[in-house]
Design a protein around this motif. Structure first.
Motif, PDB file in Angstrom:
ATOM      1  N   MET A  25      83.251  46.280  20.918  1.00 44.21           N
ATOM      2  CA  MET A  25      82.519  46.655  19.716  1.00 44.21           C
ATOM      3  C   MET A  25      81.156  47.202  20.107  1.00 44.21           C
ATOM      4  O   MET A  25      80.525  46.708  21.027  1.00 44.21           O
ATOM      5  CB  MET A  25      82.298  45.442  18.809  1.00 44.21           C
ATOM      6  N   ALA A  26      80.696  48.155  19.357  1.00 42.68           N
ATOM      7  CA  ALA A  26      79.374  48.726  19.595  1.00 42.68           C
ATOM      8  C   ALA A  26      78.320  47.782  19.016  1.00 42.68           C
ATOM      9  O   ALA A  26      78.608  46.944  18.153  1.00 42.68           O
ATOM     10  CB  ALA A  26      79.277  50.103  18.940  1.00 42.68           C
ATOM     11  N   SER A  27      77.120  47.952  19.488  1.00 46.97           N
ATOM     12  CA  SER A  27      76.049  47.049  19.047  1.00 46.97           C
ATOM     13  C   SER A  27      75.777  47.187  17.560  1.00 46.97           C
ATOM     14  O   SER A  27      75.473  46.212  16.880  1.00 46.97           O
ATOM     15  CB  SER A  27      74.783  47.313  19.854  1.00 46.97           C
ATOM     16  N   TRP A  28      75.907  48.406  17.004  1.00 42.62           N
ATOM     17  CA  TRP A  28      75.653  48.577  15.579  1.00 42.62           C
ATOM     18  C   TRP A  28      76.734  47.895  14.740  1.00 42.62           C
ATOM     19  O   TRP A  28      76.460  47.393  13.660  1.00 42.62           O
ATOM     20  CB  TRP A  28      75.541  50.060  15.211  1.00 42.62           C
ATOM     21  N   GLN A  29      77.969  47.836  15.265  1.00 46.27           N
ATOM     22  CA  GLN A  29      79.035  47.153  14.539  1.00 46.27           C
ATOM     23  C   GLN A  29      78.790  45.640  14.524  1.00 46.27           C
ATOM     24  O   GLN A  29      78.989  44.975  13.502  1.00 46.27           O
ATOM     25  CB  GLN A  29      80.392  47.452  15.194  1.00 46.27           C
ATOM     26  N   ILE A  30      78.348  45.111  15.648  1.00 48.25           N
ATOM     27  CA  ILE A  30      78.041  43.682  15.723  1.00 48.25           C
ATOM     28  C   ILE A  30      76.896  43.348  14.773  1.00 48.25           C
ATOM     29  O   ILE A  30      76.929  42.347  14.053  1.00 48.25           O
ATOM     30  CB  ILE A  30      77.694  43.288  17.177  1.00 48.25           C
TER      31      ILE A  30
ATOM     32  N   ASN B  42      75.976  44.944  12.010  1.00 55.78           N
ATOM     33  CA  ASN B  42      76.459  45.002  10.632  1.00 55.78           C
ATOM     34  C   ASN B  42      77.291  43.772  10.286  1.00 55.78           C
ATOM     35  O   ASN B  42      77.170  43.198   9.201  1.00 55.78           O
ATOM     36  CB  ASN B  42      77.276  46.271  10.394  1.00 55.78           C
ATOM     37  N   TRP B  43      78.180  43.365  11.192  1.00 55.35           N
ATOM     38  CA  TRP B  43      79.021  42.213  10.946  1.00 55.35           C
ATOM     39  C   TRP B  43      78.181  40.947  10.776  1.00 55.35           C
ATOM     40  O   TRP B  43      78.390  40.150   9.871  1.00 55.35           O
ATOM     41  CB  TRP B  43      80.022  42.048  12.100  1.00 55.35           C
ATOM     42  N   LEU B  44      77.163  40.783  11.669  1.00 56.67           N
ATOM     43  CA  LEU B  44      76.292  39.615  11.583  1.00 56.67           C
ATOM     44  C   LEU B  44      75.498  39.611  10.278  1.00 56.67           C
ATOM     45  O   LEU B  44      75.372  38.585   9.619  1.00 56.67           O
ATOM     46  CB  LEU B  44      75.339  39.570  12.770  1.00 56.67           C
ATOM     47  N   SER B  45      74.930  40.748   9.906  1.00 55.27           N
ATOM     48  CA  SER B  45      74.115  40.786   8.696  1.00 55.27           C
ATOM     49  C   SER B  45      74.956  40.500   7.455  1.00 55.27           C
ATOM     50  O   SER B  45      74.504  39.804   6.547  1.00 55.27           O
ATOM     51  CB  SER B  45      73.402  42.126   8.557  1.00 55.27           C
TER      52      SER B  45
END
Length: 156
Positions: A1-6, A8-11
Motif C-alpha cells: 500500500m502507498a503511504s497516502w492509502q495508509i 486515508n485508511w487511518l484517518s
C-alpha cells in the motif's frame, strides 16, 4: 500500500472511533454552592489571583517570587483578595471579574526579601570617549502560598 492509502485508511478509522466514543464529561453543577463543593471534593485545587498588579496561577505550598512588597515583614501573613478563578482537575469556577473573598480564602506567608541577579547595562558613544556602566539588582519578595479554603456560607 502507498503511504497516502495508509493515511486515508487511518484517518477514516480514527474518525469512526472518535464518533463512537462515549463522552465521560461530568454533570454540571446547578449553582455556585454545588460548584464549590465539587471543587472542594477534588484532591488538588488551584487559584488564579492578582498580586502586585499581575495574575498568578497558584496551588497550595507554591513558592512565589513577586516584585518587592513594601510594608511587609518576614513572617507576615497576607490574605489574597483578588481571586479570579478557582479550579481543580475536573472543574473550574471563574469570577466576574473576581470571586468574593467570603467564598475562597487563600493566605500567603512572607518568606524573605531578596534581590535578583546583577544586571549590567553598558552605554557607549562612538569616538567620544564616553563609556558608562550601570549595575542594578531588583528587589523581590518571596511568598509561600498556604492552603486553599472554601468556607461554608453561613445560612440564617
Amino acid at each position: 500500500m502507498a503511504s497516502w492509502q495508509i493515511r486515508n485508511w487511518l484517518s477514516s478509522n480514527l474518525r469512526r472511533v472518535a464518533s463512537c466514543s462515549v463522552s465521560t464529561q461530568a454533570a454540571l453543577p446547578k449553582n455556585t454552592c454545588a460548584a464549590f463543593s465539587l471543587i472542594r471534593s477534588q484532591p488538588s485545587q488551584y487559584v488564579v489571583a492578582s498580586l502586585a498588579g499581575r495574575k498568578y496561577l497558584l496551588a497550595p505550598r507554591d513558592l512565589l517570587t513577586v516584585p518587592h512588597l513594601k510594608d511587609v515583614h518576614v513572617g507576615d501573613i497576607l490574605a489574597l483578595q483578588d481571586i479570579h478563578e478557582v479550579g481543580s482537575r475536573d472543574y473550574t469556577l471563574r469570577g466576574d471579574p473576581v470571586i468574593s473573598p467570603s467564598r475562597v480564602k487563600v493566605e500567603a506567608t512572607v518568606i524573605e526579601h531578596t534581590k535578583g541577579k546583577m544586571e549590567v547595562v553598558f552605554k557607549k558613544k562612538r569616538r567620544k570617549g564616553y563609556q558608562k556602566t550601570i549595575k542594578n539588582k531588583h528587589p523581590y519578595t518571596r511568598l509561600r502560598i498556604g492552603s486553599i479554603e472554601f468556607p461554608e456560607p453561613s445560612s440564617p
